[in-house]
Design an enzyme around this catalytic site. Structure first.
Site, mmCIF file in Angstrom:
data_model
loop_
_atom_site.group_PDB
_atom_site.id
_atom_site.type_symbol
_atom_site.label_atom_id
_atom_site.label_comp_id
_atom_site.label_asym_id
_atom_site.label_seq_id
_atom_site.Cartn_x
_atom_site.Cartn_y
_atom_site.Cartn_z
ATOM 1 N N ASP A 104 0.806 -1.220 0.000
ATOM 2 C CA ASP A 104 0.000 0.000 0.000
ATOM 3 C C ASP A 104 0.843 1.276 0.000
ATOM 4 O O ASP A 104 2.001 1.292 0.409
ATOM 5 C CB ASP A 104 -0.957 0.015 1.199
ATOM 6 N N GLU A 170 -0.461 -2.287 5.034
ATOM 7 C CA GLU A 170 0.524 -2.311 6.126
ATOM 8 C C GLU A 170 0.448 -1.048 6.963
ATOM 9 O O GLU A 170 0.761 -1.072 8.157
ATOM 10 C CB GLU A 170 1.940 -2.473 5.551
#
Length: 434
Positions: A104, A170
């Site tokens: 991400d 994350e």
């Protein structure tokens, strides 16, 4: 006699097979890494130009899954919403090891000036925001894709299984989501069938390019989000005594948090950071509002100490609010657990990383850092080690180079082959362990 000969011949064949499985040397790995490097650079730049926020990494996941399928790996998608699992089974049975990369990006306006800089936008908390890979996850995806290609090319010499974990979110669970990427992937079976014996991961950070550093046991802090809601009584700014001033209460709460951390925690035993980072209250300069919200982060390395500090903070904030006639609501939610590097694996890993990075480039006893990582949740299920790659730009002092999460963060592409190589050698040497 023929029976004994047959058994002896089988034993020799098995021994030869085992020796063949250990035949991959560092030079061979390095040559294979150099062959895939142009692809790794291209993937990194593509991901960088097309960043996606947590649990929205659909394009990134598609690129990764297509690549793993093209390598002949078993591929599972949609694990933890957008996560991808790739499974490489060697020519012979053996151990199972996992390698992990996060996917991400962040709601950050990029200011690197790179020719492939992001102009993407996304939705965050109901708003359209700029999105950028300001933490290096574009590098991580590209490195692990490169490692998958290198290891797939050595499949006939591998005894065992490598599980590639590409993890979403994350940076924490997006608003409204109960779990972040690692926790959700685990809940949905990312570490099952096959179950790895160990997991390894890496992160690019400011540091001398080519350096690798980590520590056994507590390496990266546990991270909690703290939310405080204060309720008072609205009044005219000229008549504060006719209401309950939550602005004054908020100021005292910040001072209380700072003092509690500085005066009730022994800084020589374990690092602790408790920061109030946002205060929201009021709409007009001459109206004292009836409510205020504060939020912040708590970073700790000791669970008992963390629990005690949280309890003290809640009690103290209640007392501060009560003294003014206000009320307080105090909430804590964990974003990441303590990154705890298995001591035995940490000691084993040091010479493997030295094989990849060269003598003098690996520090297995670096100080702990108060930034956090949800790789920690994988380590709660199986032993693991997380390490950092120094990736400051050439000629820039790591102490002054742009940090992760800043608009100027721009990791050095020269460390891409090292990241691929550390992944590959970690997997190979783990599978070779007796």
């Amino acid at each position: 006699m023929r029976r004994l000969f047959a058994v002896s011949t089988l034993a020799l064949l098995l021994a030869a097979g085992a020796a063949q499985a250990q035949a991959v040397d560092a030079a061979g790995v390095d040559a294979a890494v150099q062959r895939v490097l142009p692809e790794v650079v291209a993937w990194r730049r593509d991901f960088h130009q097309h960043p996606e926020l947590g649990f929205a990494e659909t394009r990134s996941a598609g690129v990764i899954a297509d690549h793993l399928r093209a390598l002949g790996l078993e591929v599972r998608t949609g694990v933890g919403k957008t996560g991808v699992i790739g499974i490489l089974r060697g020519a012979r049975p053996g151990r199972t090891v996992a390698l992990r990369a996060d996917m991400d990006a962040l709601p950050v306006q990029e200011a690197t000036g790179l020719p492939f800089a992001s102009t993407a936008t996304g939705n965050y908390m109901g708003n359209t925001v700029p999105v950028a890979h300001a933490c290096g996850h574009d590098m991580h995806m590209a490195m692990l894709m490169g490692a998958a290609e290198v290891l797939a090319g050595m499949k006939d010499r591998i005894a065992g299984t490598v599980v590639f974990v590409f993890q979403p979110a994350e940076e924490g669970a997006p608003p409204g989501e109960p779990k972040g990427g690692a926790a959700l992937m685990i809940a949905e079976g990312a570490l099952n069938d096959p179950k790895p014996e160990a997991i390894f991961g890496l992160h690019v950070v400011p540091g001398r390019p080519g350096s690798v550093f980590y520590r056994p046991e507590g390496f990266m802090a546990a991270s909690d989000r703290v939310d405080i809601r204060l309720k008072g009584k609205q009044t005219h700014g000229a008549w504060p005594w006719r209401g309950v001033d939550v602005i004054a209460v908020a100021g005292q709460v910040v001072e209380t948090v700072n003092t509690l951390t500085a005066r009730t925690v022994d800084p020589t035993t374990t690092p602790t950071v408790f920061t109030i980072a946002t205060i929201n209250a009021g709409v007009r300069y001459n109206i004292i509002p009836d409510s205020a919200t504060l939020s912040g982060t708590l970073r700790t390395f000791d669970t008992a100490q963390r629990d005690a500090l949280v309890a003290r903070a809640e009690t103290a904030i209640d007392h501060v609010a009560e003294a003014y006639g206000a009320t307080a609501e105090f909430g804590v939610r964990q974003n990441a657990a303590l990154v705890f590097n298995d001591p035995g694996l940490s000691a084993w890993l040091a010479p493997v990383l030295t094989e990849a990075a060269g003598e003098g480039n690996v520090n297995p006893a670096t100080p702990p850092t108060t930034v956090a990582e949800d790789f920690s949740y994988f380590q709660q299920v199986i032993p693991g080690v997380f390490y950092h790659l120094g990736a400051s730009p050439d000629g820039v002092d790591p102490a002054t180079s742009a940090p992760n999460h800043s608009p100027e963060f721009s990791p050095n592409e020269k460390v891409l082959p090292l990241g691929v190589k550390t992944h590959v050698l970690t997997a190979l040497r783990f599978l070779e362990r007796s």
